[in-house]
Design a protein around this motif. Sequence first.
Motif, PDB file in Angstrom:
ATOM      1  N   GLN A   7      -4.386  12.213  12.734  1.00 15.90           N
ATOM      2  CA  GLN A   7      -3.327  11.715  11.877  1.00 15.90           C
ATOM      3  C   GLN A   7      -3.981  10.945  10.734  1.00 15.90           C
ATOM      4  O   GLN A   7      -5.040  10.324  10.925  1.00 15.90           O
ATOM      5  N   THR A   8      -3.381  10.965   9.564  1.00 16.01           N
ATOM      6  CA  THR A   8      -3.955  10.251   8.422  1.00 16.01           C
ATOM      7  C   THR A   8      -2.895   9.385   7.752  1.00 16.01           C
ATOM      8  O   THR A   8      -1.701   9.664   7.827  1.00 16.01           O
ATOM      9  N   LEU A   9      -3.363   8.351   7.101  1.00 19.58           N
ATOM     10  CA  LEU A   9      -2.496   7.461   6.337  1.00 19.58           C
ATOM     11  C   LEU A   9      -3.197   7.118   5.035  1.00 19.58           C
ATOM     12  O   LEU A   9      -4.285   6.529   5.042  1.00 19.58           O
ATOM     13  N   LEU A  10      -2.605   7.498   3.900  1.00 18.39           N
ATOM     14  CA  LEU A  10      -3.149   7.139   2.601  1.00 18.39           C
ATOM     15  C   LEU A  10      -2.623   5.758   2.235  1.00 18.39           C
ATOM     16  O   LEU A  10      -1.418   5.572   2.058  1.00 18.39           O
ATOM     17  N   VAL A  11      -3.522   4.790   2.127  1.00 19.72           N
ATOM     18  CA  VAL A  11      -3.101   3.406   1.905  1.00 19.72           C
ATOM     19  C   VAL A  11      -2.862   3.095   0.434  1.00 19.72           C
ATOM     20  O   VAL A  11      -2.366   2.019   0.098  1.00 19.72           O
ATOM     21  N   ALA A  12      -3.222   4.018  -0.458  1.00 17.66           N
ATOM     22  CA  ALA A  12      -2.960   3.848  -1.895  1.00 17.66           C
ATOM     23  C   ALA A  12      -2.488   5.193  -2.438  1.00 17.66           C
ATOM     24  O   ALA A  12      -3.206   5.857  -3.188  1.00 17.66           O
ATOM     25  N   PRO A  13      -1.273   5.624  -2.064  1.00 20.50           N
ATOM     26  CA  PRO A  13      -0.849   6.995  -2.352  1.00 20.50           C
ATOM     27  C   PRO A  13      -0.455   7.269  -3.799  1.00 20.50           C
ATOM     28  O   PRO A  13      -0.315   8.425  -4.180  1.00 20.50           O
ATOM     29  N   THR A  14      -0.284   6.222  -4.621  1.00 21.56           N
ATOM     30  CA  THR A  14       0.107   6.435  -6.016  1.00 21.56           C
ATOM     31  C   THR A  14      -1.106   6.272  -6.924  1.00 21.56           C
ATOM     32  O   THR A  14      -2.212   5.945  -6.478  1.00 21.56           O
ATOM     33  N   ASP A  15      -0.898   6.452  -8.228  1.00 22.52           N
ATOM     34  CA  ASP A  15      -1.977   6.266  -9.204  1.00 22.52           C
ATOM     35  C   ASP A  15      -2.162   4.799  -9.593  1.00 22.52           C
ATOM     36  O   ASP A  15      -3.084   4.473 -10.338  1.00 22.52           O
ATOM     37  N   GLU A  16      -1.269   3.936  -9.109  1.00 21.86           N
ATOM     38  CA  GLU A  16      -1.398   2.511  -9.398  1.00 21.86           C
ATOM     39  C   GLU A  16      -2.575   1.921  -8.619  1.00 21.86           C
ATOM     40  O   GLU A  16      -3.005   2.463  -7.594  1.00 21.86           O
ATOM     41  N   ASP A  17      -3.084   0.782  -9.121  1.00 19.90           N
ATOM     42  CA  ASP A  17      -4.178   0.106  -8.440  1.00 19.90           C
ATOM     43  C   ASP A  17      -3.588  -0.783  -7.348  1.00 19.90           C
ATOM     44  O   ASP A  17      -3.330  -1.963  -7.553  1.00 19.90           O
ATOM     45  N   THR A  18      -3.352  -0.199  -6.169  1.00 12.35           N
ATOM     46  CA  THR A  18      -2.758  -0.921  -5.052  1.00 12.35           C
ATOM     47  C   THR A  18      -3.650  -2.098  -4.660  1.00 12.35           C
ATOM     48  O   THR A  18      -4.856  -1.916  -4.455  1.00 12.35           O
ATOM     49  N   PRO A  19      -3.094  -3.317  -4.551  1.00 10.27           N
ATOM     50  CA  PRO A  19      -3.924  -4.469  -4.170  1.00 10.27           C
ATOM     51  C   PRO A  19      -4.640  -4.239  -2.852  1.00 10.27           C
ATOM     52  O   PRO A  19      -4.106  -3.600  -1.932  1.00 10.27           O
ATOM     53  N   LEU A  20      -5.848  -4.780  -2.743  1.00 11.11           N
ATOM     54  CA  LEU A  20      -6.636  -4.591  -1.533  1.00 11.11           C
ATOM     55  C   LEU A  20      -5.933  -5.142  -0.303  1.00 11.11           C
ATOM     56  O   LEU A  20      -5.999  -4.552   0.782  1.00 11.11           O
ATOM     57  N   THR A  21      -5.240  -6.293  -0.465  1.00 10.46           N
ATOM     58  CA  THR A  21      -4.538  -6.868   0.682  1.00 10.46           C
ATOM     59  C   THR A  21      -3.433  -5.945   1.172  1.00 10.46           C
ATOM     60  O   THR A  21      -3.201  -5.836   2.380  1.00 10.46           O
ATOM     61  N   ALA A  22      -2.759  -5.252   0.236  1.00 10.62           N
ATOM     62  CA  ALA A  22      -1.709  -4.312   0.635  1.00 10.62           C
ATOM     63  C   ALA A  22      -2.308  -3.150   1.408  1.00 10.62           C
ATOM     64  O   ALA A  22      -1.720  -2.662   2.389  1.00 10.62           O
ATOM     65  N   ARG A  23      -3.475  -2.709   1.013  1.00 13.51           N
ATOM     66  CA  ARG A  23      -4.143  -1.594   1.690  1.00 13.51           C
ATOM     67  C   ARG A  23      -4.537  -1.975   3.124  1.00 13.51           C
ATOM     68  O   ARG A  23      -4.235  -1.261   4.078  1.00 13.51           O
ATOM     69  N   THR A  24      -5.244  -3.087   3.249  1.00 17.66           N
ATOM     70  CA  THR A  24      -5.721  -3.471   4.578  1.00 17.66           C
ATOM     71  C   THR A  24      -4.583  -3.946   5.476  1.00 17.66           C
ATOM     72  O   THR A  24      -4.620  -3.714   6.694  1.00 17.66           O
ATOM     73  N   ASN A  25      -3.577  -4.612   4.912  1.00 20.66           N
ATOM     74  CA  ASN A  25      -2.425  -5.034   5.723  1.00 20.66           C
ATOM     75  C   ASN A  25      -1.705  -3.830   6.315  1.00 20.66           C
ATOM     76  O   ASN A  25      -1.277  -3.849   7.471  1.00 20.66           O
TER      77      ASN A  25
END
Length: 239
Positions: free
Chosen positions: A54-72
């Motif tokens: 199973q996979t989960l893309l933690v930054a699925p858009t072209d925006e610069d997703t904050p690192l805390t949002a990714r790891t959270n």
Amino acid sequence: MSYLICLDDGHGSQTPGKRTPAIPQLNGRMIRENEFNKAVVNFLDQELKRCGFQTLLVAPTDEDTPLTARTNLANRKGADLYISCHYNAGGGRGLETYYWATSSKGKRAATLIHNQLIKSGVERVNRGVKTANFHVLRETHMPAVLIEYGFMDDPGLVEARQMIDPKVQKAFAVATAKGICEYFGVSYVPETPAKPKPMYRMMVDGKFVVDTAYVSKITAAVDHAVSSEAKRIEVFIRD
């Protein structure tokens, strides 16, 4: 058991500074780092799913997703492994892979993946497996690996130009997937080559007319032969 792998394409498409110098061989084009990162993650996503992950893309858009949002997100979903894909800068050459210093599982994952990447068929200086105090390595509750696949500003900009080469992107994704499979003790499942289209041959009144893989061309040729009052029309699959 199906493992969950978080995939992180570093930075966003418009992140300031994350791009190559102007590349003369590409008419002065500057390649954004995320062009490579996102392409590799997309290939890697396909590779891992085919192998049963199973996979989960933690930054699925072209925006610069904050690192805390990714790891959270990764922590909340209880992922089994976190993979962050990057391209280096600083004028060097080669490939290096990072893990959090106190994570023995992270070190093992990084080492296995790195070894596969060095064998990927893409020529790279082996800069080794290293530790670093990167957010995505420090703040994840699961083993995490950050890969720098090359340099955006290497001498001669050879590695820089490779950032937009689909063959390079795919080769690195395949090698990363193989390393992940090895880490979890899962068999890597290679992509099944697409079957070639059958070739059709058409003969009219004993004379060769056309060889083609396109049914529409055969149909048009048959219509023409019928309108020309041909006596014998033969269509068969060519060996």
